[in-house]
Design an enzyme around this catalytic site. Structure first.
Site, PDB file in Angstrom:
ATOM      1  N   ALA A  69       0.862  -1.177   0.000  1.00  0.00           N
ATOM      2  CA  ALA A  69       0.000   0.000   0.000  1.00  0.00           C
ATOM      3  C   ALA A  69       0.903   1.233   0.000  1.00  0.00           C
ATOM      4  O   ALA A  69       2.082   1.145   0.325  1.00  0.00           O
ATOM      5  CB  ALA A  69      -0.890  -0.015   1.231  1.00  0.00           C
ATOM      6  N   GLY A 114       0.621  -4.930   1.012  1.00  0.00           N
ATOM      7  CA  GLY A 114      -0.589  -4.956   0.191  1.00  0.00           C
ATOM      8  C   GLY A 114      -0.376  -5.659  -1.145  1.00  0.00           C
ATOM      9  O   GLY A 114      -1.321  -6.195  -1.724  1.00  0.00           O
ATOM     10  N   GLU A 117      -0.824  -9.208  -0.364  1.00  0.00           N
ATOM     11  CA  GLU A 117      -2.251  -9.405  -0.083  1.00  0.00           C
ATOM     12  C   GLU A 117      -3.080  -9.391  -1.368  1.00  0.00           C
ATOM     13  O   GLU A 117      -4.030 -10.151  -1.518  1.00  0.00           O
ATOM     14  CB  GLU A 117      -2.734  -8.323   0.890  1.00  0.00           C
ATOM     15  CG  GLU A 117      -2.055  -8.455   2.242  1.00  0.00           C
ATOM     16  CD  GLU A 117      -2.385  -7.325   3.189  1.00  0.00           C
ATOM     17  OE1 GLU A 117      -2.203  -6.147   2.817  1.00  0.00           O
ATOM     18  OE2 GLU A 117      -2.837  -7.611   4.301  1.00  0.00           O
ATOM     19  N   GLU A 137       4.505  -5.061   7.333  1.00  0.00           N
ATOM     20  CA  GLU A 137       3.760  -3.987   8.008  1.00  0.00           C
ATOM     21  C   GLU A 137       4.281  -3.708   9.411  1.00  0.00           C
ATOM     22  O   GLU A 137       4.260  -2.569   9.879  1.00  0.00           O
ATOM     23  CB  GLU A 137       2.264  -4.336   8.077  1.00  0.00           C
ATOM     24  CG  GLU A 137       1.527  -4.222   6.749  1.00  0.00           C
ATOM     25  CD  GLU A 137       1.617  -5.471   5.880  1.00  0.00           C
ATOM     26  OE1 GLU A 137       2.410  -6.388   6.189  1.00  0.00           O
ATOM     27  OE2 GLU A 137       0.888  -5.516   4.869  1.00  0.00           O
TER      28      GLU A 137
HETATM   29  N1  CO8 Z   1       4.552   3.298  -0.444  1.00  0.00           N
HETATM   30  C1  CO8 Z   1       4.931   4.484  -0.973  1.00  0.00           C
HETATM   31  N2  CO8 Z   1       6.122   4.667  -1.574  1.00  0.00           N
HETATM   32  C2  CO8 Z   1       6.952   3.624  -1.628  1.00  0.00           C
HETATM   33  C3  CO8 Z   1       6.613   2.359  -1.091  1.00  0.00           C
HETATM   34  C4  CO8 Z   1       5.353   2.222  -0.467  1.00  0.00           C
HETATM   35  N3  CO8 Z   1       4.921   1.043   0.039  1.00  0.00           N
HETATM   36  N4  CO8 Z   1       7.645   1.504  -1.288  1.00  0.00           N
HETATM   37  C5  CO8 Z   1       8.590   2.221  -1.942  1.00  0.00           C
HETATM   38  N5  CO8 Z   1       8.176   3.477  -2.141  1.00  0.00           N
HETATM   39  C6  CO8 Z   1       8.902   4.578  -2.813  1.00  0.00           C
HETATM   40  C7  CO8 Z   1      10.051   5.091  -1.948  1.00  0.00           C
HETATM   41  O1  CO8 Z   1       9.576   6.016  -1.014  1.00  0.00           O
HETATM   42  C8  CO8 Z   1      10.963   5.699  -2.996  1.00  0.00           C
HETATM   43  O2  CO8 Z   1      10.425   6.949  -3.388  1.00  0.00           O
HETATM   44  P1  CO8 Z   1      11.389   8.232  -3.528  1.00  0.00           P
HETATM   45  O3  CO8 Z   1      12.286   7.890  -4.674  1.00  0.00           O
HETATM   46  O4  CO8 Z   1      10.427   9.339  -3.805  1.00  0.00           O
HETATM   47  O5  CO8 Z   1      12.117   8.354  -2.233  1.00  0.00           O
HETATM   48  C9  CO8 Z   1      10.804   4.761  -4.173  1.00  0.00           C
HETATM   49  O6  CO8 Z   1       9.544   4.086  -3.982  1.00  0.00           O
HETATM   50  C10 CO8 Z   1      11.899   3.721  -4.241  1.00  0.00           C
HETATM   51  O7  CO8 Z   1      11.933   3.031  -2.988  1.00  0.00           O
HETATM   52  P2  CO8 Z   1      13.290   2.754  -2.177  1.00  0.00           P
HETATM   53  O8  CO8 Z   1      14.246   3.860  -2.371  1.00  0.00           O
HETATM   54  O9  CO8 Z   1      12.937   2.393  -0.784  1.00  0.00           O
HETATM   55  O10 CO8 Z   1      13.817   1.463  -2.995  1.00  0.00           O
HETATM   56  P3  CO8 Z   1      14.770   0.278  -2.497  1.00  0.00           P
HETATM   57  O11 CO8 Z   1      15.075  -0.499  -3.728  1.00  0.00           O
HETATM   58  O12 CO8 Z   1      15.867   0.821  -1.644  1.00  0.00           O
HETATM   59  O13 CO8 Z   1      13.840  -0.639  -1.522  1.00  0.00           O
HETATM   60  C11 CO8 Z   1      11.827  -1.817  -0.863  1.00  0.00           C
HETATM   61  C12 CO8 Z   1      12.745  -1.357  -2.008  1.00  0.00           C
HETATM   62  C13 CO8 Z   1      12.539  -2.842   0.005  1.00  0.00           C
HETATM   63  C14 CO8 Z   1      10.585  -2.411  -1.487  1.00  0.00           C
HETATM   64  C15 CO8 Z   1      11.470  -0.585   0.010  1.00  0.00           C
HETATM   65  O14 CO8 Z   1      11.001   0.442  -0.834  1.00  0.00           O
HETATM   66  C16 CO8 Z   1      10.418  -0.848   1.059  1.00  0.00           C
HETATM   67  O15 CO8 Z   1      10.705  -1.450   2.081  1.00  0.00           O
HETATM   68  N6  CO8 Z   1       9.166  -0.392   0.817  1.00  0.00           N
HETATM   69  C17 CO8 Z   1       8.084  -0.485   1.759  1.00  0.00           C
HETATM   70  C18 CO8 Z   1       7.596  -1.898   1.897  1.00  0.00           C
HETATM   71  C19 CO8 Z   1       6.471  -1.945   2.915  1.00  0.00           C
HETATM   72  O16 CO8 Z   1       6.623  -1.667   4.062  1.00  0.00           O
HETATM   73  N7  CO8 Z   1       5.297  -2.373   2.455  1.00  0.00           N
HETATM   74  C20 CO8 Z   1       4.149  -2.510   3.282  1.00  0.00           C
HETATM   75  C21 CO8 Z   1       3.339  -1.291   3.195  1.00  0.00           C
HETATM   76  S1  CO8 Z   1       2.004  -1.343   4.358  1.00  0.00           S
HETATM   77  C22 CO8 Z   1       0.838  -2.251   3.565  1.00  0.00           C
HETATM   78  O17 CO8 Z   1       0.978  -2.667   2.452  1.00  0.00           O
HETATM   79  C23 CO8 Z   1      -0.373  -2.479   4.385  1.00  0.00           C
HETATM   80  C24 CO8 Z   1      -1.490  -3.006   3.550  1.00  0.00           C
HETATM   81  C25 CO8 Z   1      -2.733  -2.629   4.246  1.00  0.00           C
HETATM   82  C26 CO8 Z   1      -3.932  -2.960   3.450  1.00  0.00           C
HETATM   83  C27 CO8 Z   1      -3.883  -2.404   2.052  1.00  0.00           C
HETATM   84  C28 CO8 Z   1      -4.032  -0.932   2.089  1.00  0.00           C
HETATM   85  C29 CO8 Z   1      -4.250  -0.298   0.738  1.00  0.00           C
END
Ligand code: CO8
Length: 263
Positions: A69, A114, A117, A137
């Protein structure tokens, strides 16, 4: 609104009978923000209502499926708003689980939160060799909110699901295969083509009977064994009222190919 399209939606397959939905928000690792999920809802519904479409394939890029998400969208939300449903946050998500046609997910790279999911709400998951599944999460102070704690546990069992949900640890494609989360693993470049092929194969079947099969298998998640067996038997009985059952069995007996049609 003038936001860019976040999905690529196409008809694919030799007979153009597979609906393809490709997540296309590369700058945010395909984070599943509300505009993206609204597009997804529209695309799924259109394919669902289209008699020419036999199955749907959802995929990301060859590098990433989805990083979950959109955290930047969620960061400002408060309990009252999302609890009361005032901003309709998450409303689009049920479209996928409720779709009557089979949905196949073709996954490469990160498939997190997400994203994981979303694919678990689909019917079949194919993974590329470098796919990684996770529910991270907990690392951002929340819990899976779109089925992660439930569907993951059904798919891989309690021990692995607990480990993943409590730590955010990811599993690779081979582990996902062994645990039963995905049904096939292919090289990254092939996984989408394989998923489309599968969609085409399903598309050859009677749409009516396909829908019944999907309903029957899904009921295994909702019902007791006794109720599930009863429901399955009733569906079996119901096929005897269809043209496609009669034609299917007659064709077998007459050693010819069945001509299928919608009843
Ligand atoms: N949301 C928003 N932006 C994101 C997300 C995200 N989940 N993941 C990555 N991005 C963005 C980063 O902020 C970054 O943006 P910017 O260049 O503007 O800074 C860009 O994408 C690239 O990301 P990274 O620099 O972090 O890239 P890396 O290659 O270093 O890392 C990862 C990749 C490991 C995937 C890392 O980005 C990460 O850990 N992301 C978050 C993963 C996460 O925690 N996911 C769970 C989210 S919570 C969720 O899904 C709950 C679901 C609830 C129900 C559904 C609701 C709709």
């Amino acid at each position: 609104t003038h936001h860019e399209k976040m999905l690529i939606v196409q008809r694919v397959g030799a007979k153009q009978n597979v609906g393809l939905i490709k997540l296309n928000r590369p700058k945010a690792h395909n984070a599943l923000c509300t505009p993206l999920m609204k597009e997804m809802q529209t695309a799924v519904k259109e394919f669902e209502e289209d008699d020419k479409i036999g199955a749907i394939v959802i995929t990301g890029s060859e590098k990433i499926f989805a990083a979950g998400a959109d955290i930047k969208e969620m960061v400002v939300k408060d309990f009252a708003t999302i609890y009361t449903g005032k901003d309709h946050f998450l409303d689009e998500w049920k479209t996928i689980a409720e779709c009557k046609k089979p949905i196949i997910a073709a996954v490469n790279g990160f498939c997190l939160g997400g994203g994981c999911e979303l694919v678990m709400a689909c019917d079949i998951i194919y993974a590329g060799h470098h796919a990684q599944f996770g529910q991270p999460e907990i690392n951002i102070g929340t819990v899976p909110g779109a089925g992660g704690s439930q569907r993951l546990t059904h798919a891989v069992g309690k021990s692995l699901a607990m480990e993943m949900v409590l730590t955010g640890n990811r599993i690779d494609a081979e582990t996902a295969l062994r645990a039963g989360l995905v049904s096939k693993v292919y090289p990254a470049k092939e996984v989408l083509a394989k998923a489309i092929e599968l969609g085409e194969k399903i598309g050859e079947q009677s749409p009516l009977i396909v829908q019944m099969c999907k309903e029957a298998v899904n009921s295994a998640y909702e019902l007791t064994l006794k109720e599930g067996l009863h429901f399955e038997r009733r569906l079996f009985h119901a096929t005897f009222s269809t043209h496609d059952r009669k034609e299917g069995m007659s064709a077998f007996v007459e050693k010819r190919k069945p001509k299928r049609s919608l009843d």
